[in-house]
Design an enzyme around this catalytic site. Structure first.
Site, mmCIF file in Angstrom:
data_model
loop_
_atom_site.group_PDB
_atom_site.id
_atom_site.type_symbol
_atom_site.label_atom_id
_atom_site.label_comp_id
_atom_site.label_asym_id
_atom_site.label_seq_id
_atom_site.Cartn_x
_atom_site.Cartn_y
_atom_site.Cartn_z
ATOM 1 N N ASN A 183 0.770 1.616 13.675
ATOM 2 C CA ASN A 183 -0.061 1.536 12.574
ATOM 3 C C ASN A 183 0.343 2.486 11.372
ATOM 4 O O ASN A 183 0.107 3.785 11.349
ATOM 5 C CB ASN A 183 -1.609 1.743 12.796
ATOM 6 C CG ASN A 183 -2.629 1.660 11.602
ATOM 7 O OD1 ASN A 183 -2.245 1.262 10.386
ATOM 8 N ND2 ASN A 183 -4.037 2.137 11.861
ATOM 9 N N VAL A 184 0.906 2.097 10.305
ATOM 10 C CA VAL A 184 1.767 2.954 9.415
ATOM 11 C C VAL A 184 0.729 3.668 8.554
ATOM 12 O O VAL A 184 0.989 4.823 7.941
ATOM 13 C CB VAL A 184 2.575 2.415 8.380
ATOM 14 C CG1 VAL A 184 3.712 1.695 9.170
ATOM 15 C CG2 VAL A 184 1.737 1.439 7.577
ATOM 16 N N ASN A 204 7.094 -2.292 3.387
ATOM 17 C CA ASN A 204 6.607 -3.412 3.221
ATOM 18 C C ASN A 204 5.321 -3.884 3.946
ATOM 19 O O ASN A 204 4.397 -4.752 3.264
ATOM 20 C CB ASN A 204 7.616 -4.667 3.966
ATOM 21 C CG ASN A 204 6.916 -6.109 3.796
ATOM 22 O OD1 ASN A 204 6.972 -6.432 2.910
ATOM 23 N ND2 ASN A 204 6.658 -6.591 4.988
ATOM 24 N N TYR A 215 -5.642 -3.487 -4.461
ATOM 25 C CA TYR A 215 -4.346 -3.772 -4.006
ATOM 26 C C TYR A 215 -3.336 -3.323 -5.221
ATOM 27 O O TYR A 215 -2.325 -2.900 -5.117
ATOM 28 C CB TYR A 215 -4.270 -5.295 -4.009
ATOM 29 C CG TYR A 215 -2.864 -5.805 -3.449
ATOM 30 C CD1 TYR A 215 -2.548 -5.522 -2.304
ATOM 31 C CD2 TYR A 215 -2.121 -6.292 -4.189
ATOM 32 C CE1 TYR A 215 -1.003 -6.142 -1.967
ATOM 33 C CE2 TYR A 215 -0.839 -6.807 -4.097
ATOM 34 C CZ TYR A 215 -0.367 -6.703 -2.796
ATOM 35 O OH TYR A 215 0.590 -7.249 -2.462
ATOM 36 N N LYS A 245 -0.429 -0.796 -5.175
ATOM 37 C CA LYS A 245 0.977 -1.044 -5.521
ATOM 38 C C LYS A 245 1.528 -0.423 -6.904
ATOM 39 O O LYS A 245 2.609 0.061 -6.839
ATOM 40 C CB LYS A 245 1.002 -2.511 -5.731
ATOM 41 C CG LYS A 245 0.991 -3.586 -4.459
ATOM 42 C CD LYS A 245 1.941 -3.172 -3.304
ATOM 43 C CE LYS A 245 1.633 -4.077 -2.247
ATOM 44 N NZ LYS A 245 2.805 -3.556 -1.297
#
Length: 245
Positions: free
Chosen positions: A62-63, A89, A154, A158
């Protein structure tokens, strides 16, 4: 060609991540396919890589977990001796208008998408510096450039990846490490296929090239940046969006 290179692709078990993993393997890299949830999907990507004559391995982590990222990278470096390419990613969405968005919705997206990228870069930076080489490619989004209603969390994650990319590029450039971001637009994946034909048409009408992008469109750019073609490119955001932005 990426022969003898080792690449770590986070969120590599599906969608754009899968396409990137396949493209890097096709170019000759040994691909570490990171996943968090589905071991079966990740193993399926590895099998697809091997069926095409490439080499790969599924890696669970789990990054969003800083310590877990440290354990993963340490284990991979001990096993493979090096990591040459890092593709951040891994990403999730929790779409909702701001007035209905919970703190948990916001934190989960930022922790996976933005902090996850920081975590992997932080734990591999010394390795890249020691090697005096490396390619870090962060998968951001056209939404991080333009914003989008219902995706404040989101878009923030980003957009943050773009700032992270440009800053780390300046920090690591003198050591021969290239750090770039790729910003996909509307791409044909499992996540987008659930949209109605009407919704897809409305989106396509706003794309100058007049079509939805493919996973391969994105993967080819990542493979280019990971190879010799990207050796004098750093701190850049390359939009793969058919002109949306």
């Amino acid at each position: 060609m990426l022969t003898d290179k080792v690449a770590l692709v986070t969120g590599g078990s599906g969608g754009i991540g899968r396409g990137i993993a396949l493209a890097l393997a096709k170019a000759g890299a040994f691909v570490l396919v990171n996943y968090n949830g589905s071991a079966d999907k990740a193993q399926a990507v590895v099998e697809e890589i091997e069926a095409a004559g490439g080499k790969g391995e599924a890696v669970q982590c789990n990054v969003a977990d800083f310590e877990a990222c440290g354990d993963m990278t340490k284990a991979l470096l001990e096993k493979h001796g090096r990591i040459d390419i890092l593709v951040n990613n891994a990403g999730i969405t929790k779409d909702k208008l701001l007035i209905g968005m919970s703190e948990e919705d916001y934190d989960m997206v930022l922790n996976t998408n933005l902090k996850g990228a920081f975590n992997t870069i932080r734990h591999l930076a010394r390795t890249f510096i020691k090697q005096r080489s490396g390619k870090i490619i962060n998968i951001t989004s056209v939404v991080g450039i333009k914003g989008n209603a219902g995706q404040a969390n989101y878009a923030a994650s980003k957009a943050g990846m773009i700032g992270l990319t440009k800053s780390i590029a300046k920090e690591l450039g003198s050591r021969g490490v290239c750090v770039n971001a790729v910003a996909p637009g509307f791409i044909d994946t499992e996540m987008t296929r659930v949209l109605s034909d009407t919704a897809k048409k409305a989106i396509t009408d706003n794309i100058p090239l007049g079509r939805i992008g493919s996973v391969e469109d994105v993967a080819r750019v990542v493979a280019f940046l990971a190879g010799e073609g990207g050796d004098y490119i750093t701190g850049q955001v390359i939009s793969v969006d058919g002109g949306m932005a």
